[in-house]
Design a protein around this motif. Structure first.
Motif, PDB file in Angstrom:
ATOM      1  N   ASN A  70     -32.890  11.111  24.582  1.00  0.00           N
ATOM      2  CA  ASN A  70     -33.490  12.196  25.351  1.00  0.00           C
ATOM      3  C   ASN A  70     -32.947  13.522  24.838  1.00  0.00           C
ATOM      4  O   ASN A  70     -31.781  13.626  24.475  1.00  0.00           O
ATOM      5  CB  ASN A  70     -33.149  12.038  26.834  1.00  0.00           C
ATOM      6  N   GLY A  71     -33.786  14.516  24.806  1.00  0.00           N
ATOM      7  CA  GLY A  71     -33.345  15.859  24.460  1.00  0.00           C
ATOM      8  C   GLY A  71     -33.793  16.298  23.078  1.00  0.00           C
ATOM      9  O   GLY A  71     -34.639  15.673  22.439  1.00  0.00           O
ATOM     10  N   TYR A  72     -33.203  17.401  22.643  1.00  0.00           N
ATOM     11  CA  TYR A  72     -33.469  17.950  21.316  1.00  0.00           C
ATOM     12  C   TYR A  72     -32.341  17.528  20.388  1.00  0.00           C
ATOM     13  O   TYR A  72     -31.162  17.642  20.741  1.00  0.00           O
ATOM     14  CB  TYR A  72     -33.525  19.477  21.366  1.00  0.00           C
ATOM     15  N   PRO A  73     -32.665  17.047  19.197  1.00  0.00           N
ATOM     16  CA  PRO A  73     -31.608  16.639  18.271  1.00  0.00           C
ATOM     17  C   PRO A  73     -30.861  17.839  17.717  1.00  0.00           C
ATOM     18  O   PRO A  73     -31.392  18.951  17.665  1.00  0.00           O
ATOM     19  CB  PRO A  73     -32.372  15.921  17.156  1.00  0.00           C
ATOM     20  N   LYS A  74     -29.636  17.580  17.306  1.00  0.00           N
ATOM     21  CA  LYS A  74     -28.904  18.574  16.523  1.00  0.00           C
ATOM     22  C   LYS A  74     -29.415  18.421  15.094  1.00  0.00           C
ATOM     23  O   LYS A  74     -29.540  17.306  14.595  1.00  0.00           O
ATOM     24  CB  LYS A  74     -27.415  18.300  16.569  1.00  0.00           C
ATOM     25  N   VAL A  75     -29.716  19.531  14.451  1.00  0.00           N
ATOM     26  CA  VAL A  75     -30.275  19.499  13.095  1.00  0.00           C
ATOM     27  C   VAL A  75     -29.469  20.435  12.211  1.00  0.00           C
ATOM     28  O   VAL A  75     -29.196  21.582  12.591  1.00  0.00           O
ATOM     29  CB  VAL A  75     -31.760  19.944  13.091  1.00  0.00           C
ATOM     30  N   THR A  76     -29.106  19.944  11.037  1.00  0.00           N
ATOM     31  CA  THR A  76     -28.471  20.776  10.023  1.00  0.00           C
ATOM     32  C   THR A  76     -29.121  20.453   8.689  1.00  0.00           C
ATOM     33  O   THR A  76     -29.303  19.280   8.355  1.00  0.00           O
ATOM     34  CB  THR A  76     -26.948  20.517   9.925  1.00  0.00           C
ATOM     35  N   ALA A  77     -29.475  21.486   7.952  1.00  0.00           N
ATOM     36  CA  ALA A  77     -30.074  21.323   6.627  1.00  0.00           C
ATOM     37  C   ALA A  77     -29.070  21.797   5.579  1.00  0.00           C
ATOM     38  O   ALA A  77     -28.361  22.785   5.788  1.00  0.00           O
ATOM     39  CB  ALA A  77     -31.364  22.133   6.529  1.00  0.00           C
ATOM     40  N   TYR A  78     -29.029  21.078   4.448  1.00  0.00           N
ATOM     41  CA  TYR A  78     -28.057  21.370   3.387  1.00  0.00           C
ATOM     42  C   TYR A  78     -28.736  21.441   2.031  1.00  0.00           C
ATOM     43  O   TYR A  78     -29.752  20.792   1.796  1.00  0.00           O
ATOM     44  CB  TYR A  78     -27.001  20.256   3.302  1.00  0.00           C
ATOM     45  N   ASP A  79     -28.123  22.223   1.153  1.00  0.00           N
ATOM     46  CA  ASP A  79     -28.438  22.181  -0.277  1.00  0.00           C
ATOM     47  C   ASP A  79     -27.107  22.045  -1.014  1.00  0.00           C
ATOM     48  O   ASP A  79     -26.072  21.800  -0.381  1.00  0.00           O
ATOM     49  CB  ASP A  79     -29.252  23.408  -0.715  1.00  0.00           C
ATOM     50  N   ARG A  80     -27.109  22.220  -2.339  1.00  0.00           N
ATOM     51  CA  ARG A  80     -25.859  22.055  -3.102  1.00  0.00           C
ATOM     52  C   ARG A  80     -24.769  23.030  -2.681  1.00  0.00           C
ATOM     53  O   ARG A  80     -23.588  22.760  -2.825  1.00  0.00           O
ATOM     54  CB  ARG A  80     -26.127  22.210  -4.597  1.00  0.00           C
ATOM     55  N   ALA A  81     -25.164  24.179  -2.134  1.00  0.00           N
ATOM     56  CA  ALA A  81     -24.187  25.193  -1.730  1.00  0.00           C
ATOM     57  C   ALA A  81     -23.611  24.942  -0.335  1.00  0.00           C
ATOM     58  O   ALA A  81     -22.681  25.624   0.076  1.00  0.00           O
ATOM     59  CB  ALA A  81     -24.826  26.584  -1.789  1.00  0.00           C
ATOM     60  N   GLY A  82     -24.164  23.987   0.409  1.00  0.00           N
ATOM     61  CA  GLY A  82     -23.660  23.699   1.751  1.00  0.00           C
ATOM     62  C   GLY A  82     -24.731  23.858   2.814  1.00  0.00           C
ATOM     63  O   GLY A  82     -25.935  23.787   2.527  1.00  0.00           O
ATOM     64  N   ALA A  83     -24.289  24.091   4.051  1.00  0.00           N
ATOM     65  CA  ALA A  83     -25.213  24.226   5.179  1.00  0.00           C
ATOM     66  C   ALA A  83     -26.069  25.481   5.012  1.00  0.00           C
ATOM     67  O   ALA A  83     -25.579  26.545   4.628  1.00  0.00           O
ATOM     68  CB  ALA A  83     -24.446  24.288   6.489  1.00  0.00           C
TER      69      ALA A  83
END
Length: 183
Positions: A70-83
């Protein structure tokens, strides 16, 4: 029964009905899902409205038991340099449902869905997400599930601070892709 007792009992029965394992009387309430139960995969490509960039994610329950999310997920996007510093926004937009979160029962072998969306980068993306991590709402350091995005056309692109395309809208967990898209 009359008055508050009848209302309380009716509400309790309604709660039992919605929390019973498989809808069978006497079943124990369903446990909350754990990220370790899920296999995270890309969902199908979405036919988008003009200017939108949408990414569907499928969280398949590979566990032996049903669970609830239930709820909204925590989302983090990354590339080679980090978040990547996307501004995250829970809720609806042109592509994503505006309905609030609800309990989603995820049976073994079935899935829940999350959809991410942002506006295109009109002047080109500065960073493209090669990995997306999804976590359950709640604790700060809760376990996550990650997926690598190898197709450059499916990667969320960061347009730069203050650009409308750098806001990533996140759907709540939903039982179907159609529900996550507001259908």
């Amino acid at each position: 029964m009359t008055g508050k007792v009848g209302t309380l009992l009716g509400g309790s029965l309604l709660l039992l009905y919605f929390t019973a394992g498989d809808g069978v009387a006497g079943s124990a309430p369903l446990a909350a899902c754990r990220m370790s139960q899920f296999a995270l995969a890309l969902g199908p490509q979405i036919s988008e409205a003009t200017g939108q960039h949408t990414l569907a994610l499928r969280l398949g329950n590979r566990g032996a038991k049903s669970c609830v999310v239930n709820g909204y997920p925590k989302v983090t996007a990354y590339d080679r340099a980090g978040a990547i510093p996307f501004a995250l926004r829970d809720g609806g937009d042109q592509m994503i449902t505006s309905r609030g979160p609800a309990h989603v029962v995820v049976r073994p072998g079935r899935a829940a869905f999350v959809v991410l969306n942002h506006y295109r980068c009109d002047f080109g993306g500065l960073r493209g997400a090669t990995t997306v991590r999804i976590g359950l709402p709640g604790a700060r350091r809760a376990p996550t599930a990650s997926i690598k995005i190898t197709d450059p056309y499916r990667r969320p692109n960061y347009c730069g601070k203050g650009d409308a395309g750098s806001t990533l809208t996140v759907s709540p967990f939903e039982p179907t892709l159609r529900a996550a898209l507001g259908g």
